[in-house]
Design a protein around this motif. Structure first.
Motif, mmCIF file in Angstrom:
data_model
loop_
_atom_site.group_PDB
_atom_site.id
_atom_site.type_symbol
_atom_site.label_atom_id
_atom_site.label_comp_id
_atom_site.label_asym_id
_atom_site.label_seq_id
_atom_site.Cartn_x
_atom_site.Cartn_y
_atom_site.Cartn_z
ATOM 1 N N HIS A 339 9.126 -3.014 0.198
ATOM 2 C CA HIS A 339 9.931 -2.479 -0.909
ATOM 3 C C HIS A 339 9.355 -1.157 -1.404
ATOM 4 O O HIS A 339 10.110 -0.211 -1.698
ATOM 5 C CB HIS A 339 9.966 -3.504 -2.043
ATOM 6 C CG HIS A 339 10.771 -3.065 -3.231
ATOM 7 N ND1 HIS A 339 12.141 -2.989 -3.216
ATOM 8 C CD2 HIS A 339 10.383 -2.665 -4.485
ATOM 9 C CE1 HIS A 339 12.579 -2.577 -4.390
ATOM 10 N NE2 HIS A 339 11.537 -2.362 -5.171
ATOM 11 N N ASP A 340 8.020 -1.068 -1.487
ATOM 12 C CA ASP A 340 7.381 0.184 -1.910
ATOM 13 C C ASP A 340 7.725 1.322 -0.954
ATOM 14 O O ASP A 340 8.048 2.444 -1.371
ATOM 15 C CB ASP A 340 5.860 0.013 -1.974
ATOM 16 C CG ASP A 340 5.426 -0.966 -3.050
ATOM 17 O OD1 ASP A 340 6.176 -1.135 -4.027
ATOM 18 O OD2 ASP A 340 4.346 -1.573 -2.897
ATOM 19 N N LEU A 341 7.636 1.036 0.349
ATOM 20 C CA LEU A 341 7.944 2.051 1.359
ATOM 21 C C LEU A 341 9.397 2.518 1.249
ATOM 22 O O LEU A 341 9.678 3.722 1.316
ATOM 23 C CB LEU A 341 7.695 1.486 2.754
ATOM 24 C CG LEU A 341 6.244 1.491 3.255
ATOM 25 C CD1 LEU A 341 6.123 0.645 4.505
ATOM 26 C CD2 LEU A 341 5.781 2.915 3.521
ATOM 27 N N GLN A 343 11.373 2.467 -1.346
ATOM 28 C CA GLN A 343 11.612 3.251 -2.550
ATOM 29 C C GLN A 343 10.994 4.639 -2.465
ATOM 30 O O GLN A 343 11.625 5.634 -2.820
ATOM 31 C CB GLN A 343 11.058 2.508 -3.766
ATOM 32 C CG GLN A 343 11.972 1.403 -4.283
ATOM 33 C CD GLN A 343 11.668 1.060 -5.731
ATOM 34 O OE1 GLN A 343 10.518 1.063 -6.146
ATOM 35 N NE2 GLN A 343 12.696 0.763 -6.498
ATOM 36 N N GLN A 344 9.747 4.728 -2.001
ATOM 37 C CA GLN A 344 9.066 6.022 -1.974
ATOM 38 C C GLN A 344 9.703 6.976 -0.966
ATOM 39 O O GLN A 344 9.855 8.172 -1.252
ATOM 40 C CB GLN A 344 7.590 5.838 -1.628
ATOM 41 C CG GLN A 344 6.847 7.170 -1.472
ATOM 42 C CD GLN A 344 5.374 7.007 -1.240
ATOM 43 O OE1 GLN A 344 4.658 6.492 -2.096
ATOM 44 N NE2 GLN A 344 4.902 7.430 -0.071
ATOM 45 N N GLU A 345 10.080 6.449 0.187
ATOM 46 C CA GLU A 345 10.578 7.310 1.256
ATOM 47 C C GLU A 345 12.103 7.403 1.284
ATOM 48 O O GLU A 345 12.656 8.082 2.154
ATOM 49 C CB GLU A 345 10.067 6.803 2.611
ATOM 50 C CG GLU A 345 8.555 6.672 2.699
ATOM 51 C CD GLU A 345 7.846 8.003 2.487
ATOM 52 O OE1 GLU A 345 8.471 9.055 2.744
ATOM 53 O OE2 GLU A 345 6.672 7.989 2.065
ATOM 54 N N HIS A 346 12.785 6.700 0.362
ATOM 55 C CA HIS A 346 14.253 6.727 0.293
ATOM 56 C C HIS A 346 14.875 6.291 1.621
ATOM 57 O O HIS A 346 15.805 6.917 2.142
ATOM 58 C CB HIS A 346 14.755 8.118 -0.093
ATOM 59 C CG HIS A 346 14.200 8.619 -1.385
ATOM 60 N ND1 HIS A 346 14.681 8.226 -2.620
ATOM 61 C CD2 HIS A 346 13.164 9.469 -1.643
ATOM 62 C CE1 HIS A 346 13.987 8.819 -3.581
ATOM 63 N NE2 HIS A 346 13.062 9.575 -3.015
ATOM 64 N N ILE A 347 14.336 5.213 2.181
ATOM 65 C CA ILE A 347 14.827 4.652 3.439
ATOM 66 C C ILE A 347 15.430 3.290 3.127
ATOM 67 O O ILE A 347 14.885 2.546 2.312
ATOM 68 C CB ILE A 347 13.677 4.497 4.459
ATOM 69 C CG1 ILE A 347 13.035 5.865 4.735
ATOM 70 C CG2 ILE A 347 14.177 3.894 5.767
ATOM 71 C CD1 ILE A 347 11.814 5.796 5.615
ATOM 72 N N PRO A 348 16.560 2.928 3.735
ATOM 73 C CA PRO A 348 17.173 1.624 3.455
ATOM 74 C C PRO A 348 16.188 0.474 3.617
ATOM 75 O O PRO A 348 15.434 0.420 4.599
ATOM 76 C CB PRO A 348 18.302 1.539 4.490
ATOM 77 C CG PRO A 348 18.655 2.962 4.773
ATOM 78 C CD PRO A 348 17.377 3.728 4.675
ATOM 79 N N ALA A 349 16.198 -0.438 2.661
ATOM 80 C CA ALA A 349 15.235 -1.544 2.643
ATOM 81 C C ALA A 349 15.367 -2.426 3.881
ATOM 82 O O ALA A 349 14.368 -2.923 4.414
ATOM 83 C CB ALA A 349 15.431 -2.380 1.374
ATOM 84 N N ARG A 376 4.546 -9.498 0.300
ATOM 85 C CA ARG A 376 3.478 -9.173 1.237
ATOM 86 C C ARG A 376 3.327 -7.669 1.402
ATOM 87 O O ARG A 376 4.319 -6.928 1.424
ATOM 88 C CB ARG A 376 3.763 -9.815 2.598
ATOM 89 C CG ARG A 376 3.722 -11.327 2.585
ATOM 90 C CD ARG A 376 4.331 -11.904 3.827
ATOM 91 N NE ARG A 376 5.767 -11.624 3.902
ATOM 92 C CZ ARG A 376 6.571 -12.107 4.834
ATOM 93 N NH1 ARG A 376 6.089 -12.885 5.775
ATOM 94 N NH2 ARG A 376 7.850 -11.814 4.827
ATOM 95 N N SER A 377 2.079 -7.231 1.549
ATOM 96 C CA SER A 377 1.779 -5.828 1.808
ATOM 97 C C SER A 377 1.341 -5.672 3.258
ATOM 98 O O SER A 377 1.079 -6.656 3.950
ATOM 99 C CB SER A 377 0.679 -5.341 0.857
ATOM 100 O OG SER A 377 1.059 -5.515 -0.494
#
Length: 438
Positions: A339-341, A343-349, A376-377
């Motif tokens: 989810h962090d990735l 949001q930060q990169e503006h890529i579809p979840a 999970r990370s």
């Protein structure tokens, strides 16, 4: 015509290119989210055949309604408030159709039959199985809407269903008690107009609040997946309100549908009951679809493009995500979740979850569970100095089963061996002609 095409293009394509991080205005973000929820709910209603699911649920409920009421009444009698249960039934749609005496007669005879087996034999088993089958059907319907393939274990199912059977009569008693308390308080404040009016409004609002709480709890507890509170609360309020309005309009509905008595005669109450159960089940399932749509909006961003995404562009996004995770690890920063990735990169979840999942499967990433975080990370699973682009692409290419076909021709076997050799030894394939592999 041009205006209609613009609206259609916006609703089907452009709206799904707008992510929450792209919108600064909170009001605009809410409007866009509501639009996505409505569109996804309508799509889900059609694609998941909610009308057919509601019919199946109605059929199951018709068989289970007497055993369920028998269990609830048995629990209520044990606590000494069976009269409260009957009064609540009289206040419902069933009471408007004068079906409560008939249903209560069925329930009493059902309990007597079960007690005839001393509640230790066939009677108890049939009763428990009927109740269990209905609740399991409800759970399977919700899991189907949420695309959950695995149901809860049987011990967990039994625990949840028994809890519900104890909760129903307790909730009815609490609701009746609060209504009596508010009515008594309103009578004591009859000399103060403002307070009396407020108490009256509270009495009218109480059934809605109870319905909101029940439906919200239902949308959280029934699916075998984690449902966020806000994703359940919004449909809980909407469907709870519609359900109460249906109860309030029951008199008018019965008058409208009473024309069926011309055809059905004394059996007119049967189609009325079936219609009410069908509407109720359909509303419940529509609420579950709304809950799914609210929680999974991000998974439908760029949906059209993701379905036609080239292999090269997918490899590029995957390599970029891996590079971001590697850089964050080398800088000794807290690892990203999917989810962090996104949001930060503006890529579809959905795309992020799919790609980090593949990188984890091929042993390039590993999942870590950080304290205080449920999701999970991800961290590199290898020494970052060993990870090359060639290694990544080779592991992705080789992921999955290979050379499993039996009884293949000699030409095909030769082609496979030469293909593998060329892939490993040639830096470029532009100089290799296809006909040379045969």
């Amino acid at each position: 015509m041009s205006t209609w095409n613009n609206i259609k293009s916006f609703l089907t394509v452009e709206l799904w290119h707008i992510t929450p991080t792209d919108i600064a205005s909170g009001f605009k973000r809410t409007v866009y989210s509501a639009l996505k929820t409505v569109i996804l709910s309508i799509r889900g209603f059609v694609d998941k055949d909610l009308n057919i699911r509601a019919s199946g649920l109605t059929y199951a409920l018709m068989f289970a309604i007497v055993p369920i009421l028998a269990m609830v009444l048995a629990v209520a009698k044990g606590f000494g408030f069976a009269d409260v249960i009957e009064q609540n039934l009289n206040d419902s749609f069933l009471g408007q159709m004068n079906m409560v005496p008939m249903i209560m007669g069925f329930v009493e005879r059902y309990l007597e039959t079960a007690q005839g087996g001393a509640f230790i034999g066939v009677g108890l088993l049939i009763l428990l199985w009927a109740v269990y089958s209905f609740f399991r059907t409800v759970e399977q319907s919700f899991n189907g809407i949420w695309n959950v393939r695995q149901s809860r274990s049987i011990p967990r199912q039994l625990t949840n269903y028994i809890f519900i059977l104890f909760l129903i009569p307790i909730l009815m008693v609490v609701t009746s008690g609060l209504s009596i308390f508010l009515n008594t308080a309103a009578a004591g404040l009859s000399h103060v107009a403002f307070l009396r009016d407020m108490q009256t409004w509270l009495v009218k609002l109480l059934p809605f609040v109870i319905a909101w709480a029940v439906f919200t709890w239902m949308y959280i507890a029934i699916p075998n997946t984690k449902v966020r509170f806000i994703s359940a609360a919004i449909p809980g309020v909407v469907i709870g309100t519609l359900f109460q309005l249906l109860q309030m309009l029951s008199v008018y509905i019965i008058v409208f549908l009473s024309r069926t008595s011309v055809v059905y005669g004394a059996f007119a109450s049967i189609p009325l009951l079936l219609t009410w159960l069908q509407w109720s089940c359909l509303m419940i399932l529509v609420g579950a679809e709304m809950s799914f749509s609210i929680q999974n909006q991000d998974n439908f961003e760029y949906e059209k493009e993701l379905n036609t995404m080239s292999r090269r562009y997918k490899d590029f996004v995957m390599l970029y995500l891996l590079a971001v995770i590697v850089r964050r690890f080398e800088q000794d920063e807290q690892p990203f979740t999917a989810h962090d990735l996104a949001q930060q990169e503006h890529i579809p979840a959905r795309l992020v979850a799919q790609l980090v999942g593949r990188l984890t499967e091929v042993g390039l990433l590993r999942e870590v569970h950080l304290e205080g975080r449920e999701e999970r990370s991800y961290q590199p699973a290898l020494d970052t100095h060993r990870i090359t682009i060639g290694m990544v692409l080779q592991r992705i290419d080789c992921q999955g089963a290979e050379a499993f076909l039996q009884h293949i021709s000699a030409d095909m076997q030769t082609f496979w061996e030469r293909f593998v050799d060329i892939k490993q030894t040639h830096s470029t394939l532009d100089q290799v002609y296809l006909r040379d592999l045969l």
